[in-house]
Design an enzyme around this catalytic site. Structure first.
Site, short mmCIF file in Angstrom:
data_model
loop_
_atom_site.label_atom_id
_atom_site.label_comp_id
_atom_site.label_asym_id
_atom_site.label_seq_id
_atom_site.Cartn_x
_atom_site.Cartn_y
_atom_site.Cartn_z
N ARG A 245 2.73 -9.98 10.61
CA ARG A 245 4.02 -9.27 10.67
C ARG A 245 5.14 -10.21 10.23
O ARG A 245 6.24 -9.76 9.91
CB ARG A 245 4.34 -8.79 12.10
CG ARG A 245 3.37 -7.81 12.74
CD ARG A 245 3.02 -6.66 11.87
NE ARG A 245 1.80 -6.93 11.12
CZ ARG A 245 1.42 -6.23 10.06
NH1 ARG A 245 2.15 -5.24 9.60
NH2 ARG A 245 0.29 -6.54 9.42
N ASP B 257 -3.69 7.22 4.17
CA ASP B 257 -3.18 5.90 4.51
C ASP B 257 -3.88 5.41 5.78
O ASP B 257 -4.27 6.22 6.63
CB ASP B 257 -1.67 6.00 4.74
CG ASP B 257 -1.01 4.64 4.86
OD1 ASP B 257 -1.64 3.63 4.50
OD2 ASP B 257 0.16 4.59 5.31
N GLU B 258 -4.03 4.10 5.93
CA GLU B 258 -4.64 3.49 7.12
C GLU B 258 -6.03 4.09 7.41
O GLU B 258 -6.35 4.46 8.54
CB GLU B 258 -3.73 3.67 8.35
CG GLU B 258 -2.30 3.20 8.16
CD GLU B 258 -2.16 1.68 8.16
OE1 GLU B 258 -3.18 0.99 8.10
OE2 GLU B 258 -1.01 1.20 8.18
N GLN C 91 -7.39 -4.88 9.62
CA GLN C 91 -6.31 -4.39 10.48
C GLN C 91 -6.75 -3.19 11.32
O GLN C 91 -5.93 -2.39 11.77
CB GLN C 91 -5.08 -4.02 9.64
CG GLN C 91 -4.47 -5.21 8.91
CD GLN C 91 -3.16 -4.87 8.24
OE1 GLN C 91 -2.13 -4.68 8.89
NE2 GLN C 91 -3.18 -4.79 6.92
N LYS D 275 0.82 -1.22 0.00
CA LYS D 275 0.00 0.00 0.00
C LYS D 275 0.85 1.27 0.00
O LYS D 275 0.49 2.24 -0.66
CB LYS D 275 -0.95 0.01 1.20
CG LYS D 275 -0.28 0.09 2.56
CD LYS D 275 -1.31 0.10 3.67
CE LYS D 275 -0.65 0.15 5.03
NZ LYS D 275 0.17 1.36 5.23
N THR D 276 1.99 1.26 0.72
CA THR D 276 2.85 2.45 0.72
C THR D 276 3.40 2.71 -0.67
O THR D 276 3.49 3.86 -1.13
CB THR D 276 4.00 2.29 1.72
OG1 THR D 276 3.45 1.97 3.01
CG2 THR D 276 4.81 3.57 1.81
#
Length: 727
Positions: free
Chosen positions: A606, A223-224, A254, A34-35
C-alpha cells in the site's frame, strides 16, 4: 479509442487491452494499473470493436472500485453517463438480475425485496437468539451470522445444516438458521449471501433466464478474480458460456479473503478451466519505491501457492524500509504518532495510514493521535449509514417500498415517539400469527377492528396515515424530496431536538440528516433517482466506501483487510508479532500462514514513498501484559533491506532479527518449564475453541482455570477434566 490513448499504456497493458477475445487471465501485480487496463479494455471494445455497452458486464468487489471504473470509462469515451453499461459489484449485479427475474424462482419474493445490511442481519440474529432464550454473552450474534454465511456460500441450506450439525455451537446455530431464513422470506428480505445464492439458483434452474443473460453478455470482465468464491465462479461460468469472452484480472499474491469464502484455486486453476486462455502478466509497479517493492517481493516469494510474477519499478531511490521494535504496545503507538507528526512536514494527514491486523489494536493509536492533536479517521468504525438517525429515515423509505419489511417496521413504529410500547407490539405480533398475516397488516387489523385501547389505536392510526402517504408518493417522488416529506410528516427533526439521547448538541445528528439528503440529490444527478438502487448501494457499502478522495484531512487507521485496494504515500504497518501476524488462528496450517503472508504483503505494497514496520516486545491482552516475539515474516525480509530505527525517547534499541530468533528459541524453552496455564496465555478447548486465561485457582487435580473464549465468553473450568490445551 485513439492510438494516442493506447500509447499511454505500457506494452503488457496494451497487449491485455487489445486481446482478441476468448478467455484471458491478466495477472496484475500490486500497483500495476489493473483498473486502467479494465477501463481501457471496455473503451476499446466499444470504440474499436463496436461492441454495444449493453453487451458488456464488468464486475468488481466494492462500490468504490465500481465507481472509479465507471468514471474512467466515461472519461475515455468522453460521455458523462453510461446507462446501458453493466458495471458493479457482484452483489449489485446479482440484485439487478433478481429485481428483474426473482419471481421466476416461484418463491414468495417480489421485486421490491429489501436487502439487509450487516447491522440489520446481526440485529435480527440477536433477536432470534433471545427468542430461544440464548444470551448473546454466551453465543455472539456475529459468530452465528458467520456460520450461516459459510453454510449458504457452501451450498448448505438450513435443513441440511441441521442434519450435519455437530458440537454445541453448530447445534445452537441450526434452529436459529431456520428461524432466520423464515423471517427473511416472510419479510421479503435478503441478506448479502442470498443475493449470490438466489441469483445462481435462478441462472441454473431457469434455462430461459440463463440463456437470455448469457446471450446478452458478449464480454465479461472481472476485477480481483482471486477473491471470487465458488458461487461467483459458477455464475461467471454460466454467464460466459455462450460467447466464452471472460477477461479475468487478478493477483494470487493478494488473495486475503479465504475467511469469507474466497477460493484461491479459482485463479490458480484458471488455465485448467480454460485451456485456451491467454495469460498476460502486468509486472511493472507504478506505486512503490524500489526499497518497498524489493522487501515485499522477498516476503511473498516464500509462498508456494502462486503462479509467479517478478514485479519491478522505475522508481529508483527512496528511503529504506524502517523497522522499530517497541518495548510495549503503548510505545509502539507513540512511535507511530511521532512518526506521523514528523512526516507531516512533507505529507498531508490524509496521505498517511496506520495499518494493523485486528480492530482491537486501533485504541492505542487513537489515544496516541489524540494526545498529539493528530486528526484521524478509523476506517471500519461506525459508518455513516449505520448512524441511528440515518437508519431511522431509511427504514421509512424501505417500508414504503416493501410493506413486508418487518425489521423496518419495528424500527420506526415508535420513532418519533408515539406512545407505542412493547406490550402493544407484542399484541400486534400475536395477532399476526393468529391471522396468518404480516406484522403491518396486523397493525391495520388492530386499528380497523378497534382491538386496542383508544390511545394506542389513535397512535397507530396516525402512523398508518403517514405510511399510506409515503406509499402514494414512493413511485413518483425523487428520494431527496421523499425524505424531506418524511421529515415533515413525522416531525423527526423536532423529535431529535427534544431527544435527551441525542446528547447536549443534537445538531450533529441533524447535520447527518442534511448530509443524507445531499447524498440523495447527488445520486439523483447520476442515477435518475431510483430509490431501490439508492437503498441497495447503501446496504452493500464496504469499509473502503467511507473513504472519499479530497475528504477529511486525517490519518487513516484501518485493518490490513480494509486497506486492500488503497494506496498511501506513507504507511505504518504495526503489530508485526508472532500470533498477530500470522494470527494465532491461522498459524496451525501452511495455507493459513500463506494467506497471512499475503496479507502482510498487501499491507506493505500500500506504501508509495515510505514504509515503517513495527512490533512490540510486550502487549496488553485482556488487560494482562504479555511478552511478544517478532513476526517470523520479518526474518523472511533480507536484513540489508531493513533499517532498524530508534528515537531519543526510547532508551532500549531494537535487537537484530538474529537475536530475535534466539529470543524465540529461549522463550519456547522457558515456556516448556512454565505452568501449562498462566494468566494471559492462550488455550484451546474442543467445544469452546480458542481463549485467553484470565486467572487460575488451586493446583494439581484441583486447578481451576478462568478463560475468556472468543465465542462463548468467560468460563471457569476444572483443568483436569476440561481437555484444555495451551497454544
Amino acid at each position: 479509442m485513439t492510438s494516442t490513448t493506447l500509447d499511454a499504456l505500457n506494452p503488457d497493458q496494451k497487449r491485455a487491452v487489445t486481446s482478441l477475445g476468448g478467455a484471458a487471465l491478466v495477472l496484475a501485480g500490486a500497483g500495476s494499473g489493473k483498473t486502467r487496463v479494465i477501463a481501457h479494455r471496455i473503451a476499446h471494445l466499444i470504440t474499436d470493436r463496436h461492441v454495444s455497452p449493453h453487451n458488456i458486464l464488468a464486475v468488481t468487489f466494492t462500490n468504490k472500485a465500481a465507481g472509479e471504473m465507471r468514471e474512467r470509462v466515461a472519461t475515455l469515451l468522453n460521455k458523462p453517463a453510461l446507462p446501458f453499461l453493466w458495471i458493479g459489484t457482484f452483489h449489485a449485479v446479482c440484485a439487478r438480475i433478481l429485481r428483474a427475474d426473482v419471481q421466476a424462482l416461484g418463491s414468495r419474493y417480489t421485486r421490491d425485496f429489501t436487502i439487509l445490511d450487516a447491522g440489520d442481519a446481526s440485529g435480527l440474529v440477536r433477536h432470534l437468539l433471545r427468542d430461544r432464550g440464548i444470551s448473546d454473552r454466551n453465543i455472539q450474534p456475529r459468530a452465528v451470522l458467520s456460520a450461516i454465511s459459510r453454510a449458504k456460500t457452501g451450498g448448505m441450506d438450513a435443513e441440511t445444516f441441521a442434519e450435519k450439525a455437530y458440537g454445541h455451537f453448530a447445534q445452537s446455530v441450526a434452529p436459529v438458521y431456520r428461524d432466520y431464513e423464515r423471517r427473511l422470506l416472510d419479510s421479503n428480505s435478503m441478506d448479502f449471501d442470498d443475493l449470490l445464492v438466489l441469483a445462481l439458483r435462478l441462472i441454473e434452474e431457469r434455462e430461459e433466464v440463463r440463456r437470455r443473460y448469457a446471450e446478452q453478455f458478449q464480454h465479461i470482465l472481472v476485477d480481483e478474480y482471486q477473491d471470487t468464491n465458488r458461487i461467483q465462479y459458477n455464475l461467471l461460468r454460466h454467464l460466459s458460456g455462450r460467447w466464452g469472452n471472460l477477461f479475468a484480472v487478478g493477483d494470487e499474491d493478494q488473495s486475503i479473503y479465504h475467511w469469507r469464502g474466497a477460493d484461491l484455486q479459482n485463479i490458480l486453476d484458471f488455465q485448467r478451466d480454460f485451456p485456451q486462455a491467454e495469460v498476460i502478466k502486468l509486472e511493472r509497479n507504478y506505486r512503490s519505491a524500489r526499497p518497498i517493492l524489493e522487501a515485499a517481493n522477498h516476503l511473498v516469494s516464500h509462498n508456494t501457492r502462486r503462479l509467479g510474477k517478478s514485479l519491478w519499478t522505475e522508481r529508483e531511490g527512496g528511503p529504506a524500509v524502517k523497522l522499530f521494535a517497541a518495548p510495549t504496545d503503548r510505545e509502539e503507538a507513540a512511535f507511530a504518532a511521532d512518526t506521523l507528526r514528523a512526516m507531516n512536514a512533507r505529507y498531508t494527514w490524509r496521505q498517511m495510514a496506520v495499518l494493523y491486523r485486528t480492530n482491537a489494536q486501533s485504541r492505542s493509536f487513537e489515544e496516541a493521535c489524540l494526545n498529539r492533536n493528530i486528526p484521524y479517521q478509523v476506517v471500519g468504525g461506525l459508518k455513516f449509514y449505520e448512524r441511528k438517525e440515518v437508519k431511522d429515515l431509511l427504514a421509512y423509505l424501505r417500508l414504503g417500498l416493501n410493506p413486508l419489511d418487518r425489521l423496518a417496521l419495528l424500527r420506526i413504529l415508535n420513532v418519533p415517539t408515539r406512545g407505542i410500547g412493547k406490550g402493544t407490539v407484542d399484541q400486534m405480533e400475536r395477532l399476526a400469527v393468529e391471522r396468518g398475516t404480516s406484522l403491518l397488516e396486523a397493525v391495520r387489523l388492530a386499528v380497523a377492528e378497534e382491538l386496542l385501547p383508544t390511545r394506542s389505536r389513535l397512535a397507530l392510526q396516525g402512523f398508518l396515515e403517514i405510511l399510506d402517504g409515503l406509499r402514494t408518493r414512493v413511485a413518483t417522488t425523487q428520494p431527496a424530496a421523499l425524505t424531506e416529506w418524511v421529515l415533515s410528516a413525522t416531525g423527526y427533526v423536532e423529535y431529535l431536538t427534544g431527544l435527551s439521547e441525542a446528547g447536549p448538541d443534537p445538531e450533529s445528528r441533524i447535520e447527518n440528516i442534511r448530509e443524507l439528503v445531499s447524498a440523495m440529490r447527488e445520486f439523483e444527478n447520476q442515477e435518475q433517482g431510483d430509490l431501490r438502487l439508492f437503498l441497495e448501494r447503501q446496504a452493500l457499502a464496504s469499509d473502503q466506501d467511507q473513504i472519499k478522495d479530497g475528504a477529511l484531512d486525517a490519518v487513516k487507521l484501518m485493518t490490513l483487510h480494509a486497506a486492500k485496494g488503497l494506496e498511501f504515500p506513507v504507511v505504518l504497518l504495526c503489530g508485526l508479532e508472532q500470533d498477530l501476524m500470522p494470527h494465532v488462528l491461522s498459524a496451525n496450517s501452511e495455507e493459513g500462514v500463506e494467506e497471512e503472508r499475503r496479507l502482510c504483503y498487501v499491507g506493505m505494497t500500500r506504501a508509495m514513498d515510505a514504509l515503517f514496520l513495527s512490533w512490540a516486545r510486550q502487549r496488553y491482552v485482556f488487560g494482562v501484559p504479555q511478552g511478544r516475539l517478532p513476526s517470523p515474516f520479518l526474518r523472511e525480509i533480507p536484513s540489508a533491506l531493513l533499517e532498524e530505527v530508534g528515537g531519543v525517547a526510547y532508551e532500549e534499541r531494537s535487537s537484530s532479527l538474529h537475536e530475535a530468533a534466539l529470543l524465540l528459541e529461549r522463550a519456547q524453552q522457558a515456556r516448556a518449564k512454565e505452568p501449562a496455564f498462566r494468566p494471559g496465555g492462550r488455550v484451546h478447548h474442543p467445544k469452546y475453541g480458542f481463549g485467553i486465561v484470565l486467572s487460575t485457582e488451586g493446583q494439581g487435580d484441583g486447578l481451576k482455570v478462568t478463560v475468556s473464549f472468543n465465542r462463548f465468553g468467560r468460563k471457569k473450568l476444572l483443568a483436569n477434566l476440561a481437555k484444555l490445551e495451551p497454544v
